[in-house]
Design a protein around this motif. Structure first.
Motif, PDB file in Angstrom:
ATOM      1  N   PHE A 121      -4.433   7.597  -5.477  1.00 60.11           N
ATOM      2  CA  PHE A 121      -2.905   7.830  -5.552  1.00 60.11           C
ATOM      3  C   PHE A 121      -2.238   6.424  -5.131  1.00 60.11           C
ATOM      4  CE2 PHE A 121      -4.129  12.011  -5.350  1.00 60.11           C
ATOM      5  CZ  PHE A 121      -3.420  12.718  -6.202  1.00 60.11           C
ATOM      6  N   ASP A 122      -1.188   5.878  -5.728  1.00 66.55           N
ATOM      7  CA  ASP A 122      -0.733   4.494  -5.530  1.00 66.55           C
ATOM      8  C   ASP A 122       0.281   4.681  -4.505  1.00 66.55           C
ATOM      9  OD1 ASP A 122       1.664   5.390  -6.705  1.00 66.55           O
ATOM     10  OD2 ASP A 122       1.284   4.162  -8.444  1.00 66.55           O
ATOM     11  N   ALA A 123       0.785   3.397  -4.029  1.00 71.06           N
ATOM     12  CA  ALA A 123       1.870   3.395  -3.155  1.00 71.06           C
ATOM     13  C   ALA A 123       2.776   4.332  -3.171  1.00 71.06           C
ATOM     14  CB  ALA A 123       1.978   1.739  -2.631  1.00 71.06           C
ATOM     15  N   ALA A 124       3.375   4.742  -4.370  1.00 69.32           N
ATOM     16  CA  ALA A 124       4.584   5.485  -4.798  1.00 69.32           C
ATOM     17  C   ALA A 124       4.062   6.845  -4.993  1.00 69.32           C
ATOM     18  CB  ALA A 124       5.151   5.008  -5.993  1.00 69.32           C
ATOM     19  N   ASP A 125       2.758   7.063  -4.581  1.00 69.51           N
ATOM     20  CA  ASP A 125       2.518   8.507  -4.426  1.00 69.51           C
ATOM     21  C   ASP A 125       1.911   8.931  -5.847  1.00 69.51           C
ATOM     22  OD1 ASP A 125       1.995   8.957  -1.965  1.00 69.51           O
ATOM     23  OD2 ASP A 125       3.850   9.871  -1.632  1.00 69.51           O
ATOM     24  N   GLN A 126       1.933   8.120  -7.079  1.00 67.35           N
ATOM     25  CA  GLN A 126       1.810   8.460  -8.363  1.00 67.35           C
ATOM     26  C   GLN A 126       0.216   8.307  -8.402  1.00 67.35           C
ATOM     27  OE1 GLN A 126       4.011   9.570 -10.592  1.00 67.35           O
ATOM     28  NE2 GLN A 126       5.032   9.657  -8.527  1.00 67.35           N
ATOM     29  N   PRO A 127      -0.475   9.496  -9.034  1.00 62.37           N
ATOM     30  CA  PRO A 127      -1.665   9.397  -9.583  1.00 62.37           C
ATOM     31  C   PRO A 127      -2.326   8.501 -10.501  1.00 62.37           C
ATOM     32  CG  PRO A 127      -0.910  11.187 -10.685  1.00 62.37           C
ATOM     33  CD  PRO A 127       0.431  10.590  -9.815  1.00 62.37           C
ATOM     34  N   VAL A 128      -3.294   7.674 -10.275  1.00 64.65           N
ATOM     35  CA  VAL A 128      -3.891   6.683 -10.955  1.00 64.65           C
ATOM     36  C   VAL A 128      -5.323   6.892 -11.160  1.00 64.65           C
ATOM     37  CG1 VAL A 128      -2.227   4.764 -10.560  1.00 64.65           C
ATOM     38  CG2 VAL A 128      -4.107   5.119  -9.021  1.00 64.65           C
ATOM     39  N   ILE A 129      -5.841   6.725 -12.540  1.00 65.83           N
ATOM     40  CA  ILE A 129      -7.280   6.842 -12.685  1.00 65.83           C
ATOM     41  C   ILE A 129      -7.799   5.615 -12.420  1.00 65.83           C
ATOM     42  CG2 ILE A 129      -8.857   7.438 -14.481  1.00 65.83           C
ATOM     43  CD1 ILE A 129      -6.711   9.297 -15.804  1.00 65.83           C
ATOM     44  N   LEU A 130      -8.974   5.715 -11.407  1.00 62.77           N
ATOM     45  CA  LEU A 130      -9.785   4.376 -10.978  1.00 62.77           C
ATOM     46  C   LEU A 130     -11.086   4.255 -11.889  1.00 62.77           C
ATOM     47  CD1 LEU A 130      -9.980   4.653  -7.103  1.00 62.77           C
ATOM     48  CD2 LEU A 130      -8.144   3.294  -8.635  1.00 62.77           C
TER      49      LEU A 130
END
Ligand code: TXA
Ligand code: MG
Length: 346
Positions: free
Chosen positions: A183-192
């Motif tokens: 999860f990024d700083a804006a709480d959005q999911p991101v795929i690593l």
């Protein structure tokens, strides 16, 4: 193949309780497990794989609740949007090929997470894996059971790393590693890391598009990812599997081409070359010494399940070169292309 018996599983569970290291099947790839709460046991996993200490391990649990027990309680209390999304994803896809990166509870030793404040969590889809974790009575920190940088094992026979025991659970049905979601700083999911759970499936649950981070993006996000204290962008301790180009590689050089038709077969006419592609269509051209068709019907999920198996076979065929043709960039095709791209990096 000699599938693990109940006695084998109990022996492995005892070995894990005693601080040992066990290779075990999951639906994605075989893992090299140790008690995640025992720093000394986890250190043996890093040593066995010759894995750099800056590459964090995924912790496997037998249930969703057991996974949440390893998440920082303050994060739970805050119940931010990231936790709401994480719960939705867990309920939709666990047990299964999804790893969620969340703030870690104090019980998780720093060696597991390479000093990061977050921990990768996953409930594996293979029943034998969950039974083993259940019987061991501890969560298992487990990377793929291959030497660092090499191809992942999708059969017990592929496991060559030194360990106390190998449990055979048959061939892996998913065949590529889990999809890693942070999860990024804006709480959005991101795929690593692209993996065995399709991006489209995650997007359907999240209800919108989800960003897939490239290597450069993973690096540029390092500061806000919290990451390693004192790290700067480009630091090799950057959290996430994108950090190392070369990975999942056979010993034989591998060349990735978009379309076989675009390359001149004269390039390898007098060499021992193998072909890896979806349909195994040689284009009527060059005599390939070995051909692996991942799925003649073009089923990308079936192709993913066969990917590492086919790469292991080609690697054993004494070839000078493996030519791999990219597959359609959709569903599990994205994870297949990602692995081929990294395997071709020299
Ligand atoms: O399917 C899988 O994920 C297999 C099976 C055994 O579960 N495991 C696996 O582990 O592929 P491994 O260690 O080969 O890859 C785990 C990746 C690593 O590249 C690591 O960087 C990333 O997950 N990861 C783990 N914890 C993380 C964290 N806290 N933050 C960012 N990335 C993390
Ligand atoms: Mg690995």
């Amino acid at each position: 193949m000699n599938l693990a018996s109940e006695q084998d599983i109990e022996a492995a569970a005892g070995c894990l309780r005693g601080g040992g290291v066990v290779a075990f099947p999951t639906e994605t790839v075989y893992g090299l497990g140790a008690n995640a709460l025992d720093a000394d046991a986890v250190a043996k996993v890093f040593a066995a794989k010759d894995r750099p200490s800056f590459d964090p391990l995924i912790v496997h649990t037998a249930s969703i609740q057991a996974a949440w027990d390893l998440v920082d309680p303050a994060t739970w209390e805050a119940q931010g949007p990231a936790m709401v999304t994480a719960q939705k994803l867990a309920e939709a896809f666990w047990p299964g090929p999804l790893t969620l990166v969340l703030p870690k509870a104090a019980a998780v030793p720093g060696i597991v997470t390479s000093g990061l404040p977050t921990v990768g969590l996953r409930v594996p889809g293979h029943a034998l894996a969950r039974q083993l974790i259940e019987q061991a009575g501890v969560p298992l920190a487990a990377p793929s059971a291959n030497m660092f940088g090499a191809m992942s094992p999708t059969r017990a026979e592929h496991v060559t790393v030194p360990c106390d025991l190998v449990l055979d659970g048959g061939p892996c049905t998913t065949g590529v590693e889990s999809t890693v979601v942070a999860f990024d700083a804006a709480d959005q999911p991101v795929i690593l890391r692209l993996g065995g759970l399709a991006v489209e499936a995650i997007e359907a649950v999240v209800g919108g598009s989800v960003q897939v981070l490239t290597l450069a993006e993973v690096e540029s996000r390092l500061p806000e990812a919290g990451a390693v204290p004192g790290a700067v962008p480009g630091d090799p301790r950057v959290p996430g599997p994108g950090m190392l180009g070369k990975h999942y590689a056979p010993r034989t050089p591998l060349r990735l081409v978009e379309r076989l038709g675009d390359v001149d077969p004269d390039e390898w006419h007098d060499r021992r070359v193998g072909l890896l592609s979806l349909a195994g269509d040689t284009g009527g051209g060059a005599g390939f010494a070995a051909v692996e068709a991942l799925s003649p019907l073009g089923d990308l999920t079936a192709a993913a399940a066969r990917l590492f198996d086919a790469m292991h076979r080609l690697d054993a065929a004494e070839l000078e070169l493996i030519v791999a043709e990219a597959v359609p960039e959709q569903g599990l095709g994205r994870a297949i292309n990602d692995r081929l791209r990294r395997a071709s990096t020299r």
